[in-house]
Motif scaffolding. Structure first.
Motif, PDB file in Angstrom:
ATOM      1  N   TYR A 150       0.853  -1.206   0.000  1.00  0.00           N
ATOM      2  CA  TYR A 150       0.000   0.000   0.000  1.00  0.00           C
ATOM      3  C   TYR A 150       0.876   1.239   0.000  1.00  0.00           C
ATOM      4  O   TYR A 150       1.811   1.375   0.805  1.00  0.00           O
ATOM      5  N   LEU A 151       0.590   2.151  -0.918  1.00  0.00           N
ATOM      6  CA  LEU A 151       1.324   3.409  -1.029  1.00  0.00           C
ATOM      7  C   LEU A 151       0.523   4.485  -0.318  1.00  0.00           C
ATOM      8  O   LEU A 151      -0.543   4.880  -0.796  1.00  0.00           O
TER       9      LEU A 151
ATOM     10  N   VAL B 160      -3.000   3.890  -3.175  1.00  0.00           N
ATOM     11  CA  VAL B 160      -3.316   2.733  -4.014  1.00  0.00           C
ATOM     12  C   VAL B 160      -2.418   1.574  -3.591  1.00  0.00           C
ATOM     13  O   VAL B 160      -1.391   1.771  -2.937  1.00  0.00           O
ATOM     14  N   SER B 161      -2.807   0.352  -3.967  1.00  0.00           N
ATOM     15  CA  SER B 161      -2.008  -0.840  -3.705  1.00  0.00           C
ATOM     16  C   SER B 161      -1.495  -1.392  -5.032  1.00  0.00           C
ATOM     17  O   SER B 161      -2.273  -1.566  -5.977  1.00  0.00           O
ATOM     18  N   VAL B 162      -0.197  -1.660  -5.093  1.00  0.00           N
ATOM     19  CA  VAL B 162       0.409  -2.171  -6.328  1.00  0.00           C
ATOM     20  C   VAL B 162       1.390  -3.280  -5.985  1.00  0.00           C
ATOM     21  O   VAL B 162       1.821  -3.425  -4.834  1.00  0.00           O
ATOM     22  N   SER B 163       1.770  -4.054  -6.995  1.00  0.00           N
ATOM     23  CA  SER B 163       2.739  -5.128  -6.796  1.00  0.00           C
ATOM     24  C   SER B 163       4.144  -4.547  -6.661  1.00  0.00           C
ATOM     25  O   SER B 163       4.565  -3.731  -7.494  1.00  0.00           O
TER      26      SER B 163
ATOM     27  N   PRO C   8       5.041   8.290 -17.182  1.00  0.00           N
ATOM     28  CA  PRO C   8       3.927   7.638 -17.877  1.00  0.00           C
ATOM     29  C   PRO C   8       3.660   6.218 -17.378  1.00  0.00           C
ATOM     30  O   PRO C   8       2.507   5.792 -17.318  1.00  0.00           O
ATOM     31  N   LEU C   9       4.711   5.476 -17.022  1.00  0.00           N
ATOM     32  CA  LEU C   9       4.519   4.114 -16.513  1.00  0.00           C
ATOM     33  C   LEU C   9       3.764   4.131 -15.186  1.00  0.00           C
ATOM     34  O   LEU C   9       2.913   3.266 -14.936  1.00  0.00           O
TER      35      LEU C   9
ATOM     36  N   GLY D 142      -1.831   3.272 -12.223  1.00  0.00           N
ATOM     37  CA  GLY D 142      -2.823   3.883 -11.351  1.00  0.00           C
ATOM     38  C   GLY D 142      -2.325   4.885 -10.344  1.00  0.00           C
ATOM     39  O   GLY D 142      -3.065   5.274  -9.439  1.00  0.00           O
ATOM     40  N   ILE D 143      -1.073   5.357 -10.467  1.00  0.00           N
ATOM     41  CA  ILE D 143      -0.542   6.357  -9.543  1.00  0.00           C
ATOM     42  C   ILE D 143      -1.070   7.736  -9.951  1.00  0.00           C
ATOM     43  O   ILE D 143      -0.995   8.108 -11.129  1.00  0.00           O
ATOM     44  N   PRO D 144      -1.624   8.536  -9.023  1.00  0.00           N
ATOM     45  CA  PRO D 144      -2.111   9.875  -9.352  1.00  0.00           C
ATOM     46  C   PRO D 144      -1.007  10.731  -9.981  1.00  0.00           C
ATOM     47  O   PRO D 144       0.164  10.634  -9.572  1.00  0.00           O
TER      48      PRO D 144
END
Length: 307
Positions: free
Chosen positions: A4-5, A10-13, A41-42, A47-49
């Motif tokens: 979790y960031l 958001v939560s990402v791998s 861009p990546l 899904g990062i704001p």
């Protein structure tokens, strides 16, 4: 497994974040770019704001650039004097760029402005650099593998006042063009979350006339300080630097930069420029496609919390 960031919310791998960091680090070591033009861009795609992506990618640029710079210092391919002049203009530009970024954020137009900057600058520079690099390769092959024709001895850069000698680059030119190049890169660093190497590297080669091998290390030197300055401003004014996100990107970036510097040392200058140009055009095309393709969701509730 996901992490979790806290700032991005958001939560990402973590493996995805490490992979992004490694890929950007490789670019940093190979081409002398901070890699922010790719990492931002990546981060959008996962899904990062945008505000968090811009601020945090500037932080990652510092680490990957520092790692790449160490490898170039060992090979003595860094012009510290030229880098210092570029840095002076870069810090001024980053300050102005931060003011513009905050104004765009106040208007609610940060996302559109950042994407348009990517499309315009990356598309234009990538195309011009690709065409010139292909011409250089053809000239080299026509000469039987000999070095391309020498740089022009006299240009408008040499006619300007306030000249300074840069021994590592074998140049005696005015300090005005390097300051202006650094200034422009500093503005982009603050607005786009990039180190600015995708603009600075071509400018140093084609405007200042610096050798490609020296350009890469010198570009990294300037990027470290400008990107670090940009990160501090974003963190203190917008509070948009996600430490957890930055940590994973930093680890991947440091490792990747070492591999990139080794690969870059084995390639010819013209080959490096062609590869960089192709990569820049691909990123520009992807960002441009995002602007014209209809989104899957036409409404967002993310901004309603502040209403």
């Amino acid at each position: 497994m996901h992490v979790y960031l806290p700032i991005a919310e958001v939560s990402v791998s973590p493996f995805v974040l490490l992979a992004i960091g490694v890929s950007v680090g490789v670019l940093s070591g190979m081409f002398g770019v901070g890699g922010g033009f790719l990492i931002t861009p990546l981060l959008f795609l996962i899904g990062i704001p945008p505000a968090v992506a811009v601020a945090t990618s500037a932080n990652q640029v510092v680490a990957s650039s520092f790692s790449g710079l160490m490898a170039h210092l060992k090979r003595r391919t860094v012009d510290l004097k030229m880098g210092s002049v570029l840095l002076g203009g870069g810090l001024l530009g980053a300050t102005l760029g931060m003011l513009v970024f905050n104004y765009l954020k106040h208007l609610g137009q940060v996302d559109l402005a950042v994407q348009l900057c990517y499309v315009v600058f990356l598309g234009l520079i990538g195309t011009l650099m690709f065409i010139e690099s292909l011409r250089a390769i053809r000239r080299s092959r026509a000469a039987g593998g000999a070095a391309p024709t020498a740089r022009r001895q006299r240009t408008w850069v040499h006619a300007l006042p306030f000249k300074m000698r840069f021994r590592e680059s074998n140049l005696y030119i005015s300090v005005i063009p390097p300051i202006l190049v650094g200034f422009g890169v500093g503005i982009l660093s603050a607005i786009m979350g990039v180190g600015g190497g995708f603009i600075m590297v071509p400018a140093m080669i084609y405007i200042l006339g610096m050798p490609t091998k020296v350009v890469i290390g010198t570009s990294l030197f300037q990027i470290i300080f400008v990107a670090g300055f940009t990160t501090m401003i974003h963190a203190s004014t917008n509070f948009s630097v996600d430490i957890v996100l930055a940590l994973f990107l930093l680890i991947g970036g440091v490792v990747g930069a070492q591999f990139g510097s080794m690969v870059g040392a084995r390639l010819k200058a013209e080959q490096l420029r062609v590869l960089l140009a192709v990569l820049v055009m691909i990123v520009a095309g992807k960002v441009g496609l995002e602007l014209i393709v209809a989104p899957t969701e036409f409404y967002s509730l993310s901004e309603l919390a502040g209403v």
